[in-house]
Write a protein that holds these residues in place. Sequence first.
Motif, PDB file in Angstrom:
ATOM      1  N   VAL A  46       7.796  29.244  20.302  1.00  0.00           N
ATOM      2  CA  VAL A  46       7.912  27.997  21.062  1.00  0.00           C
ATOM      3  C   VAL A  46       7.724  28.326  22.542  1.00  0.00           C
ATOM      4  O   VAL A  46       8.269  29.309  23.044  1.00  0.00           O
ATOM      5  N   SER A  47       6.926  27.485  23.204  1.00  0.00           N
ATOM      6  CA  SER A  47       6.664  27.669  24.627  1.00  0.00           C
ATOM      7  C   SER A  47       7.131  26.442  25.393  1.00  0.00           C
ATOM      8  O   SER A  47       6.825  25.306  24.992  1.00  0.00           O
ATOM      9  N   TYR A  48       7.846  26.675  26.477  1.00  0.00           N
ATOM     10  CA  TYR A  48       8.353  25.591  27.314  1.00  0.00           C
ATOM     11  C   TYR A  48       7.839  25.750  28.737  1.00  0.00           C
ATOM     12  O   TYR A  48       7.816  26.863  29.281  1.00  0.00           O
ATOM     13  N   GLY A  49       7.416  24.630  29.329  1.00  0.00           N
ATOM     14  CA  GLY A  49       7.155  24.597  30.755  1.00  0.00           C
ATOM     15  C   GLY A  49       8.451  24.324  31.483  1.00  0.00           C
ATOM     16  O   GLY A  49       9.145  23.351  31.187  1.00  0.00           O
ATOM     17  N   ASP A  56       0.460  24.902  13.831  1.00  0.00           N
ATOM     18  CA  ASP A  56       0.140  25.203  15.230  1.00  0.00           C
ATOM     19  C   ASP A  56      -0.025  23.874  15.949  1.00  0.00           C
ATOM     20  O   ASP A  56      -0.998  23.156  15.727  1.00  0.00           O
ATOM     21  N   MET A  57       0.938  23.515  16.804  1.00  0.00           N
ATOM     22  CA  MET A  57       0.948  22.196  17.415  1.00  0.00           C
ATOM     23  C   MET A  57       1.159  22.286  18.928  1.00  0.00           C
ATOM     24  O   MET A  57       2.285  22.210  19.422  1.00  0.00           O
ATOM     25  N   PRO A  58       0.076  22.449  19.712  1.00  0.00           N
ATOM     26  CA  PRO A  58       0.195  22.265  21.156  1.00  0.00           C
ATOM     27  C   PRO A  58       0.640  20.838  21.457  1.00  0.00           C
ATOM     28  O   PRO A  58       0.232  19.896  20.774  1.00  0.00           O
ATOM     29  N   LEU A 106       8.264  20.864  26.161  1.00  0.00           N
ATOM     30  CA  LEU A 106       7.694  21.694  25.103  1.00  0.00           C
ATOM     31  C   LEU A 106       6.172  21.716  25.232  1.00  0.00           C
ATOM     32  O   LEU A 106       5.522  20.665  25.227  1.00  0.00           O
ATOM     33  N   GLU A 107       5.602  22.903  25.340  1.00  0.00           N
ATOM     34  CA  GLU A 107       4.159  23.033  25.471  1.00  0.00           C
ATOM     35  C   GLU A 107       3.482  23.354  24.145  1.00  0.00           C
ATOM     36  O   GLU A 107       2.335  22.941  23.931  1.00  0.00           O
ATOM     37  N   ALA A 108       4.168  24.058  23.265  1.00  0.00           N
ATOM     38  CA  ALA A 108       3.549  24.384  21.980  1.00  0.00           C
ATOM     39  C   ALA A 108       4.620  24.811  20.984  1.00  0.00           C
ATOM     40  O   ALA A 108       5.623  25.426  21.349  1.00  0.00           O
ATOM     41  N   LEU A 109       4.385  24.463  19.720  1.00  0.00           N
ATOM     42  CA  LEU A 109       5.235  24.883  18.607  1.00  0.00           C
ATOM     43  C   LEU A 109       4.341  25.505  17.544  1.00  0.00           C
ATOM     44  O   LEU A 109       3.352  24.901  17.129  1.00  0.00           O
ATOM     45  N   ARG A 110       4.683  26.706  17.124  1.00  0.00           N
ATOM     46  CA  ARG A 110       3.968  27.378  16.045  1.00  0.00           C
ATOM     47  C   ARG A 110       4.992  28.016  15.122  1.00  0.00           C
ATOM     48  O   ARG A 110       5.977  28.598  15.576  1.00  0.00           O
TER      49      ARG A 110
END
Length: 455
Positions: A86-89, A17-19, A2-6
Amino acid sequence: MLEALRFTNFKSWTRADMPCGRITGVFGTNSSGKTSLLQFLLLLKQTKNATDRALALDLNGDLVKLGTIRDAIHGHEESREITWRVSYGLPQALVLSNPSGGIVARGRQLTLRASVRIHAMAPRSRSLSYRLGDARFRLASRTSDDRSFDLRAEPAREGTEFGFNFVRTTGRPWQLPPPVKSYAFPDQARTYYQNASFLSDLEAAYEAALDQTFYLGPLREFPQRDYLWARSRPTDVGQRGEKTIDAILAAFEAGEMRNLRARARLWPFQQMIAYWLREMGLIDSFSVVEIAAGSNRWQARVRTRPGGSEVLLTDVGFGVSQVLPVVTLLQYVPEGSTVILEQPEIHLHPLAQAGLADVIIQAATHRNVQVILESHSEHLLLRLQRRIAEQSIGSTDVKLYFCDMPHGESSLTPLDVDLLGNIRNWPDRFMGDQFNEVATAEMARLARRTAQSAE
Protein backbone atom coordinates in the motif's frame (compact mmCIF):
# COMPACT_ATOMS: atom_id res chain seq x y z
CA MET A 1 -4.32 9.75 0.52
CA LEU A 2 -4.13 6.20 -0.78
CA GLU A 3 -2.17 6.10 -4.02
CA ALA A 4 -2.17 2.38 -4.75
CA LEU A 5 -3.31 -0.96 -3.32
CA ARG A 6 -1.80 -4.26 -4.44
CA PHE A 7 -2.24 -7.69 -2.89
CA THR A 8 -2.07 -11.39 -3.70
CA ASN A 9 -3.99 -14.50 -2.64
CA PHE A 10 -6.87 -12.85 -0.81
CA LYS A 11 -10.29 -14.48 -1.17
CA SER A 12 -11.21 -14.70 -4.88
CA TRP A 13 -8.08 -12.80 -5.95
CA THR A 14 -4.76 -14.29 -6.91
CA ARG A 15 -3.55 -10.75 -7.64
CA ALA A 16 -5.08 -7.28 -7.49
CA ASP A 17 -3.43 -4.05 -8.60
CA MET A 18 -5.46 -0.88 -8.05
CA PRO A 19 -3.83 2.55 -8.44
CA CYS A 20 -6.17 5.10 -6.88
CA GLY A 21 -7.22 8.65 -7.74
CA ARG A 22 -9.22 11.35 -6.04
CA ILE A 23 -12.24 9.25 -7.03
CA THR A 24 -11.81 5.52 -7.50
CA GLY A 25 -14.85 3.60 -8.73
CA VAL A 26 -15.16 -0.18 -8.91
CA PHE A 27 -18.00 -1.56 -11.03
CA GLY A 28 -18.83 -5.06 -12.18
CA THR A 29 -21.02 -8.10 -11.92
CA ASN A 30 -22.33 -9.58 -8.69
CA SER A 31 -19.94 -11.88 -6.80
CA SER A 32 -17.00 -10.74 -8.90
CA GLY A 33 -14.74 -9.69 -6.01
CA LYS A 34 -15.54 -5.96 -5.84
CA THR A 35 -16.30 -6.01 -2.12
CA SER A 36 -13.12 -7.94 -1.37
CA LEU A 37 -11.06 -5.00 -2.62
CA LEU A 38 -12.67 -2.77 -0.03
CA GLN A 39 -12.51 -5.49 2.61
CA PHE A 40 -8.74 -5.69 2.29
CA LEU A 41 -8.39 -2.00 3.12
CA LEU A 42 -10.77 -2.44 6.04
CA LEU A 43 -8.77 -5.47 7.19
CA LEU A 44 -5.63 -3.32 7.38
CA LYS A 45 -7.45 -0.65 9.40
CA GLN A 46 -9.02 -3.28 11.65
CA THR A 47 -5.61 -4.84 12.29
CA LYS A 48 -4.18 -1.46 13.19
CA ASN A 49 -7.03 -0.91 15.68
CA ALA A 50 -6.70 -4.36 17.27
CA THR A 51 -5.66 -4.46 20.93
CA ASP A 52 -3.97 -7.85 20.53
CA ARG A 53 -0.45 -7.08 19.28
CA ALA A 54 0.19 -10.77 18.62
CA LEU A 55 -2.28 -10.80 15.70
CA ALA A 56 -0.66 -10.63 12.30
CA LEU A 57 -4.09 -9.87 10.81
CA ASP A 58 -7.27 -9.21 12.76
CA LEU A 59 -9.68 -11.19 10.60
CA ASN A 60 -12.78 -10.73 12.74
CA GLY A 61 -13.53 -7.32 14.16
CA ASP A 62 -15.93 -4.40 13.88
CA LEU A 63 -15.21 -3.65 10.22
CA VAL A 64 -15.00 -7.09 8.58
CA LYS A 65 -15.54 -10.68 9.62
CA LEU A 66 -13.58 -13.07 7.41
CA GLY A 67 -13.54 -16.27 9.44
CA THR A 68 -10.23 -18.12 9.66
CA ILE A 69 -7.08 -17.36 7.72
CA ARG A 70 -7.82 -20.44 5.64
CA ASP A 71 -11.17 -18.89 4.70
CA ALA A 72 -9.47 -15.64 3.70
CA ILE A 73 -6.61 -17.09 1.68
CA HIS A 74 -7.22 -17.75 -2.01
CA GLY A 75 -8.45 -21.25 -2.77
CA HIS A 76 -8.14 -22.15 0.95
CA GLU A 77 -4.61 -23.34 0.07
CA GLU A 78 -2.50 -23.24 3.20
CA SER A 79 0.75 -23.18 1.23
CA ARG A 80 -0.03 -19.72 -0.16
CA GLU A 81 1.05 -16.40 1.31
CA ILE A 82 -1.00 -13.22 1.41
CA THR A 83 1.22 -10.33 0.37
CA TRP A 84 0.36 -6.68 -0.03
CA ARG A 85 1.75 -3.27 -0.84
CA VAL A 86 0.00 0.00 0.00
CA SER A 87 1.28 3.44 -0.95
CA TYR A 88 0.14 6.68 0.65
CA GLY A 89 0.76 10.27 -0.36
CA LEU A 90 1.59 12.15 2.83
CA PRO A 91 0.18 15.62 3.56
CA GLN A 92 3.73 16.89 4.12
CA ALA A 93 7.22 15.50 3.76
CA LEU A 94 8.24 12.95 6.38
CA VAL A 95 11.84 13.41 7.51
CA LEU A 96 13.67 10.60 9.33
CA SER A 97 16.55 11.85 11.45
CA ASN A 98 19.63 9.87 12.43
CA PRO A 99 20.18 10.04 16.21
CA SER A 100 23.88 10.38 15.41
CA GLY A 101 23.20 13.38 13.22
CA GLY A 102 21.96 13.98 9.70
CA ILE A 103 18.92 12.84 7.78
CA VAL A 104 18.33 9.18 6.99
CA ALA A 105 15.48 9.65 4.50
CA ARG A 106 12.72 12.04 3.49
CA GLY A 107 9.74 11.85 1.17
CA ARG A 108 6.06 12.56 0.50
CA GLN A 109 5.19 8.97 -0.42
CA LEU A 110 5.16 6.11 2.09
CA THR A 111 4.96 2.51 0.89
CA LEU A 112 4.45 -0.52 3.10
CA ARG A 113 5.03 -4.09 1.95
CA ALA A 114 4.14 -7.08 4.08
CA SER A 115 3.39 -10.77 3.86
CA VAL A 116 1.78 -13.40 6.05
CA ARG A 117 1.42 -17.15 5.80
CA ILE A 118 -0.55 -19.79 7.67
CA HIS A 119 1.17 -21.34 10.66
CA ALA A 120 -0.65 -23.44 13.25
CA MET A 121 -3.98 -22.42 11.66
CA ALA A 122 -3.25 -18.71 12.24
CA PRO A 123 -1.67 -15.91 10.18
CA ARG A 124 2.02 -15.31 10.89
CA SER A 125 4.07 -12.40 9.57
CA ARG A 126 6.91 -13.27 7.22
CA SER A 127 8.23 -9.88 6.16
CA LEU A 128 7.74 -6.15 6.55
CA SER A 129 9.30 -3.18 4.82
CA TYR A 130 8.75 0.56 4.52
CA ARG A 131 9.95 2.70 1.67
CA LEU A 132 10.41 6.44 2.02
CA GLY A 133 12.22 8.42 -0.63
CA ASP A 134 15.34 6.53 -1.69
CA ALA A 135 15.46 4.31 1.40
CA ARG A 136 13.90 1.03 2.37
CA PHE A 137 13.82 -0.43 5.88
CA ARG A 138 13.13 -4.14 5.92
CA LEU A 139 12.43 -6.78 8.55
CA ALA A 140 12.60 -10.23 6.99
CA SER A 141 12.54 -13.79 8.30
CA ARG A 142 15.90 -15.54 8.49
CA THR A 143 14.57 -18.94 9.55
CA SER A 144 12.02 -21.33 8.10
CA ASP A 145 9.81 -21.09 11.21
CA ASP A 146 9.66 -17.25 11.00
CA ARG A 147 10.84 -16.84 14.59
CA SER A 148 14.06 -14.93 13.92
CA PHE A 149 14.30 -11.79 11.79
CA ASP A 150 16.94 -9.48 10.35
CA LEU A 151 16.63 -5.68 10.21
CA ARG A 152 18.21 -3.98 7.22
CA ALA A 153 18.43 -0.53 5.68
CA GLU A 154 19.00 -0.47 1.92
CA PRO A 155 18.52 1.71 -1.14
CA ALA A 156 15.03 1.62 -2.57
CA ARG A 157 16.39 1.27 -6.10
CA GLU A 158 19.43 -0.49 -7.41
CA GLY A 159 22.26 1.79 -8.40
CA THR A 160 21.41 4.55 -5.89
CA GLU A 161 23.68 5.54 -3.03
CA PHE A 162 22.57 5.05 0.54
CA GLY A 163 25.06 5.35 3.35
CA PHE A 164 23.01 4.40 6.40
CA ASN A 165 23.33 1.15 8.37
CA PHE A 166 21.72 0.04 11.59
CA VAL A 167 24.26 -0.17 14.45
CA ARG A 168 23.83 -3.00 16.92
CA THR A 169 23.83 -2.08 20.61
CA THR A 170 26.74 -3.66 22.46
CA GLY A 171 25.74 -6.67 24.53
CA ARG A 172 22.47 -7.27 22.66
CA PRO A 173 23.11 -10.46 20.65
CA TRP A 174 19.50 -11.69 20.69
CA GLN A 175 17.54 -12.16 17.51
CA LEU A 176 14.59 -10.00 16.54
CA PRO A 177 11.03 -11.38 16.80
CA PRO A 178 8.40 -11.05 14.02
CA PRO A 179 6.64 -7.81 13.06
CA VAL A 180 3.84 -6.60 15.30
CA LYS A 181 0.37 -6.69 13.72
CA SER A 182 2.08 -7.08 10.30
CA TYR A 183 2.95 -3.37 9.99
CA ALA A 184 5.04 -2.45 13.07
CA PHE A 185 8.62 -3.21 13.97
CA PRO A 186 9.00 -5.06 17.29
CA ASP A 187 10.07 -2.99 20.28
CA GLN A 188 13.32 -4.97 20.35
CA ALA A 189 14.38 -3.32 17.08
CA ARG A 190 14.70 0.01 18.88
CA THR A 191 16.37 -1.66 21.86
CA TYR A 192 18.90 -3.80 20.01
CA TYR A 193 19.99 -1.05 17.62
CA GLN A 194 21.40 2.33 18.61
CA ASN A 195 19.99 4.30 15.69
CA ALA A 196 16.59 2.72 14.99
CA SER A 197 14.35 5.10 16.92
CA PHE A 198 13.03 6.70 13.71
CA LEU A 199 11.21 3.48 12.82
CA SER A 200 8.40 4.71 15.05
CA ASP A 201 7.93 7.68 12.70
CA LEU A 202 7.23 5.31 9.79
CA GLU A 203 4.67 3.39 11.81
CA ALA A 204 3.02 6.60 13.04
CA ALA A 205 2.65 7.94 9.49
CA TYR A 206 1.04 4.67 8.38
CA GLU A 207 -1.31 4.64 11.38
CA ALA A 208 -2.30 8.25 10.71
CA ALA A 209 -3.24 7.35 7.14
CA LEU A 210 -5.48 4.52 8.39
CA ASP A 211 -6.98 6.77 11.07
CA GLN A 212 -8.01 9.12 8.26
CA THR A 213 -9.82 6.30 6.44
CA PHE A 214 -13.58 6.11 7.00
CA TYR A 215 -16.15 3.55 5.87
CA LEU A 216 -19.89 3.52 5.22
CA GLY A 217 -21.48 0.20 4.37
CA PRO A 218 -24.42 -0.57 2.06
CA LEU A 219 -26.90 -1.47 4.84
CA ARG A 220 -27.95 1.66 6.72
CA GLU A 221 -30.10 2.21 9.75
CA PHE A 222 -33.78 3.02 9.42
CA PRO A 223 -34.62 6.63 10.33
CA GLN A 224 -36.10 7.34 13.75
CA ARG A 225 -38.88 9.68 14.77
CA ASP A 226 -36.55 11.37 17.25
CA TYR A 227 -32.93 11.12 18.34
CA LEU A 228 -31.24 11.44 21.73
CA TRP A 229 -27.97 13.36 21.39
CA ALA A 230 -25.54 13.11 24.31
CA ARG A 231 -23.58 16.07 22.87
CA SER A 232 -20.75 13.78 21.85
CA ARG A 233 -18.72 14.24 18.67
CA PRO A 234 -18.39 11.00 16.67
CA THR A 235 -15.40 10.45 14.40
CA ASP A 236 -17.72 9.57 11.51
CA VAL A 237 -21.34 8.62 10.84
CA GLY A 238 -20.91 4.93 11.77
CA GLN A 239 -20.72 1.93 9.47
CA ARG A 240 -24.51 1.89 9.08
CA GLY A 241 -25.02 5.64 9.29
CA GLU A 242 -26.31 5.31 12.84
CA LYS A 243 -24.35 8.38 14.01
CA THR A 244 -25.42 10.67 11.17
CA ILE A 245 -27.66 12.94 13.26
CA ASP A 246 -25.02 13.07 16.01
CA ALA A 247 -22.46 14.20 13.42
CA ILE A 248 -24.78 16.88 12.01
CA LEU A 249 -25.51 18.23 15.49
CA ALA A 250 -21.86 18.12 16.55
CA ALA A 251 -20.83 20.10 13.46
CA PHE A 252 -23.67 22.56 14.09
CA GLU A 253 -22.72 22.97 17.75
CA ALA A 254 -19.09 23.65 16.75
CA GLY A 255 -20.22 26.31 14.29
CA GLU A 256 -18.66 24.54 11.33
CA MET A 257 -19.19 26.16 7.95
CA ARG A 258 -18.87 24.76 4.43
CA ASN A 259 -18.80 26.21 0.95
CA LEU A 260 -19.17 24.76 -2.52
CA ARG A 261 -15.90 26.08 -3.90
CA ALA A 262 -12.96 28.24 -2.93
CA ARG A 263 -13.88 31.85 -2.03
CA ALA A 264 -17.61 31.05 -2.25
CA ARG A 265 -20.07 32.01 0.46
CA LEU A 266 -19.81 29.94 3.64
CA TRP A 267 -22.94 28.12 4.81
CA PRO A 268 -23.77 26.45 8.14
CA PHE A 269 -23.20 22.71 8.06
CA GLN A 270 -26.91 21.80 8.04
CA GLN A 271 -27.53 24.19 5.16
CA MET A 272 -24.87 22.46 3.08
CA ILE A 273 -26.48 19.06 3.72
CA ALA A 274 -29.88 20.48 2.72
CA TYR A 275 -28.38 21.99 -0.43
CA TRP A 276 -27.11 18.66 -1.71
CA LEU A 277 -30.31 16.79 -0.87
CA ARG A 278 -32.20 19.47 -2.79
CA GLU A 279 -29.77 19.30 -5.75
CA MET A 280 -30.36 15.55 -5.94
CA GLY A 281 -34.09 16.21 -6.31
CA LEU A 282 -35.01 14.56 -3.01
CA ILE A 283 -36.31 17.39 -0.82
CA ASP A 284 -37.03 21.10 -0.70
CA SER A 285 -35.76 21.73 2.85
CA PHE A 286 -34.01 19.80 5.65
CA SER A 287 -33.25 20.60 9.27
CA VAL A 288 -32.52 18.92 12.59
CA VAL A 289 -34.28 20.69 15.47
CA GLU A 290 -34.59 20.14 19.21
CA ILE A 291 -38.09 19.07 20.29
CA ALA A 292 -37.94 21.23 23.40
CA ALA A 293 -35.16 23.43 24.74
CA GLY A 294 -32.79 21.42 26.94
CA SER A 295 -34.41 18.07 26.12
CA ASN A 296 -31.52 16.81 24.01
CA ARG A 297 -34.10 15.05 21.87
CA TRP A 298 -33.99 16.04 18.23
CA GLN A 299 -36.04 15.48 15.10
CA ALA A 300 -34.93 15.41 11.46
CA ARG A 301 -37.55 17.29 9.48
CA VAL A 302 -37.94 17.66 5.73
CA ARG A 303 -40.21 19.38 3.25
CA THR A 304 -40.41 17.47 -0.01
CA ARG A 305 -42.01 20.21 -2.17
CA PRO A 306 -42.07 24.03 -2.02
CA GLY A 307 -45.12 25.09 -0.03
CA GLY A 308 -45.63 21.58 1.32
CA SER A 309 -45.91 20.57 4.95
CA GLU A 310 -42.80 19.85 7.00
CA VAL A 311 -42.70 16.18 8.04
CA LEU A 312 -40.34 13.85 9.84
CA LEU A 313 -37.61 11.99 7.99
CA THR A 314 -39.47 8.76 8.75
CA ASP A 315 -42.48 9.95 6.74
CA VAL A 316 -40.81 10.51 3.36
CA GLY A 317 -39.27 8.22 0.77
CA PHE A 318 -36.75 5.74 2.16
CA GLY A 319 -34.01 6.90 -0.19
CA VAL A 320 -33.61 10.23 1.64
CA SER A 321 -32.64 8.58 4.92
CA GLN A 322 -30.33 6.15 3.12
CA VAL A 323 -28.33 8.79 1.24
CA LEU A 324 -28.22 11.27 4.15
CA PRO A 325 -25.27 9.41 5.79
CA VAL A 326 -23.33 9.55 2.50
CA VAL A 327 -23.77 13.30 2.07
CA THR A 328 -23.05 13.95 5.74
CA LEU A 329 -19.91 11.80 5.85
CA LEU A 330 -18.37 13.51 2.81
CA GLN A 331 -18.90 16.92 4.39
CA TYR A 332 -18.05 15.87 7.96
CA VAL A 333 -14.69 14.07 7.72
CA PRO A 334 -11.50 16.17 7.91
CA GLU A 335 -10.04 17.39 4.65
CA GLY A 336 -7.48 14.94 3.29
CA SER A 337 -9.45 11.90 4.48
CA THR A 338 -10.19 8.75 2.50
CA VAL A 339 -13.84 7.66 2.45
CA ILE A 340 -14.83 4.12 1.42
CA LEU A 341 -18.41 3.79 0.21
CA GLU A 342 -20.27 0.58 -0.59
CA GLN A 343 -23.21 1.08 -2.93
CA PRO A 344 -23.77 4.73 -1.97
CA GLU A 345 -26.64 4.91 -4.49
CA ILE A 346 -28.77 2.26 -2.80
CA HIS A 347 -32.54 3.02 -2.77
CA LEU A 348 -32.12 6.11 -4.99
CA HIS A 349 -33.95 6.73 -8.25
CA PRO A 350 -31.78 7.34 -11.39
CA LEU A 351 -31.85 11.16 -11.23
CA ALA A 352 -30.67 11.15 -7.61
CA GLN A 353 -27.98 8.58 -8.44
CA ALA A 354 -26.58 10.96 -11.04
CA GLY A 355 -26.77 13.83 -8.56
CA LEU A 356 -24.81 11.77 -6.04
CA ALA A 357 -21.85 11.86 -8.44
CA ASP A 358 -21.81 15.65 -8.07
CA VAL A 359 -21.79 15.32 -4.27
CA ILE A 360 -18.74 13.06 -4.55
CA ILE A 361 -16.97 15.29 -7.09
CA GLN A 362 -17.40 18.39 -4.91
CA ALA A 363 -15.98 16.60 -1.87
CA ALA A 364 -13.03 15.30 -3.91
CA THR A 365 -12.12 18.52 -5.69
CA HIS A 366 -12.96 21.12 -3.06
CA ARG A 367 -12.57 19.34 0.29
CA ASN A 368 -9.71 17.11 -0.90
CA VAL A 369 -11.58 14.03 0.32
CA GLN A 370 -10.56 10.87 -1.52
CA VAL A 371 -13.53 8.63 -2.36
CA ILE A 372 -13.24 4.90 -3.07
CA LEU A 373 -16.60 3.45 -4.03
CA GLU A 374 -18.13 0.20 -5.15
CA SER A 375 -21.26 0.74 -7.22
CA HIS A 376 -23.75 -0.79 -9.63
CA SER A 377 -25.06 2.57 -10.83
CA GLU A 378 -24.80 3.34 -14.53
CA HIS A 379 -26.33 6.78 -13.84
CA LEU A 380 -23.60 7.67 -11.36
CA LEU A 381 -20.96 6.56 -13.86
CA LEU A 382 -22.49 8.55 -16.72
CA ARG A 383 -22.54 11.71 -14.59
CA LEU A 384 -18.86 11.19 -13.75
CA GLN A 385 -18.12 10.90 -17.48
CA ARG A 386 -20.12 14.04 -18.20
CA ARG A 387 -18.31 16.06 -15.53
CA ILE A 388 -14.96 14.96 -16.93
CA ALA A 389 -16.07 16.22 -20.35
CA GLU A 390 -17.18 19.50 -18.75
CA GLN A 391 -13.79 19.76 -16.96
CA SER A 392 -15.37 19.77 -13.50
CA ILE A 393 -12.80 17.11 -12.65
CA GLY A 394 -9.79 15.85 -14.59
CA SER A 395 -9.74 12.42 -16.18
CA THR A 396 -6.48 11.68 -14.36
CA ASP A 397 -8.22 12.30 -11.02
CA VAL A 398 -10.76 9.55 -11.68
CA LYS A 399 -9.73 5.88 -11.68
CA LEU A 400 -12.44 3.48 -12.83
CA TYR A 401 -12.30 -0.32 -12.84
CA PHE A 402 -14.40 -3.20 -14.09
CA CYS A 403 -14.35 -6.27 -11.90
CA ASP A 404 -15.20 -9.71 -13.29
CA MET A 405 -14.61 -13.38 -12.58
CA PRO A 406 -14.37 -15.06 -16.00
CA HIS A 407 -12.44 -18.19 -14.94
CA GLY A 408 -13.18 -18.58 -11.25
CA GLU A 409 -10.69 -15.89 -10.21
CA SER A 410 -11.39 -12.18 -9.86
CA SER A 411 -9.82 -9.84 -12.40
CA LEU A 412 -9.62 -6.06 -12.46
CA THR A 413 -9.65 -4.12 -15.73
CA PRO A 414 -8.67 -0.43 -15.59
CA LEU A 415 -11.08 1.59 -17.72
CA ASP A 416 -9.35 3.91 -20.17
CA VAL A 417 -11.07 7.27 -19.67
CA ASP A 418 -10.02 10.00 -22.12
CA LEU A 419 -10.05 13.79 -21.62
CA LEU A 420 -13.66 13.95 -22.84
CA GLY A 421 -14.89 11.31 -20.39
CA ASN A 422 -15.20 8.54 -23.00
CA ILE A 423 -14.39 4.99 -21.91
CA ARG A 424 -12.25 3.64 -24.74
CA ASN A 425 -12.18 0.01 -23.60
CA TRP A 426 -15.82 -0.57 -22.60
CA PRO A 427 -15.95 -4.22 -21.43
CA ASP A 428 -18.59 -6.71 -22.45
CA ARG A 429 -21.44 -6.99 -19.92
CA PHE A 430 -20.19 -3.84 -18.18
CA MET A 431 -23.64 -2.34 -17.72
CA GLY A 432 -27.07 -3.15 -19.08
CA ASP A 433 -27.01 -3.29 -22.88
CA GLN A 434 -29.65 -0.63 -23.54
CA PHE A 435 -29.33 -0.74 -27.33
CA ASN A 436 -29.68 -4.52 -27.44
CA GLU A 437 -32.71 -4.43 -25.11
CA VAL A 438 -34.46 -1.82 -27.29
CA ALA A 439 -33.59 -3.63 -30.52
CA THR A 440 -34.75 -7.02 -29.19
CA ALA A 441 -38.01 -5.53 -27.89
CA GLU A 442 -38.67 -3.87 -31.25
CA MET A 443 -38.03 -7.15 -33.09
CA ALA A 444 -40.54 -8.86 -30.78
CA ARG A 445 -43.15 -6.15 -31.49
CA LEU A 446 -42.55 -6.50 -35.23
CA ALA A 447 -42.97 -10.27 -35.03
CA ARG A 448 -46.24 -9.91 -33.09
CA ARG A 449 -47.60 -7.36 -35.56
CA THR A 450 -46.64 -9.61 -38.47
CA ALA A 451 -48.35 -12.59 -36.82
CA GLN A 452 -51.51 -10.56 -36.12
CA SER A 453 -51.61 -9.32 -39.71
CA ALA A 454 -51.41 -12.89 -41.00
CA GLU A 455 -54.41 -14.02 -38.95
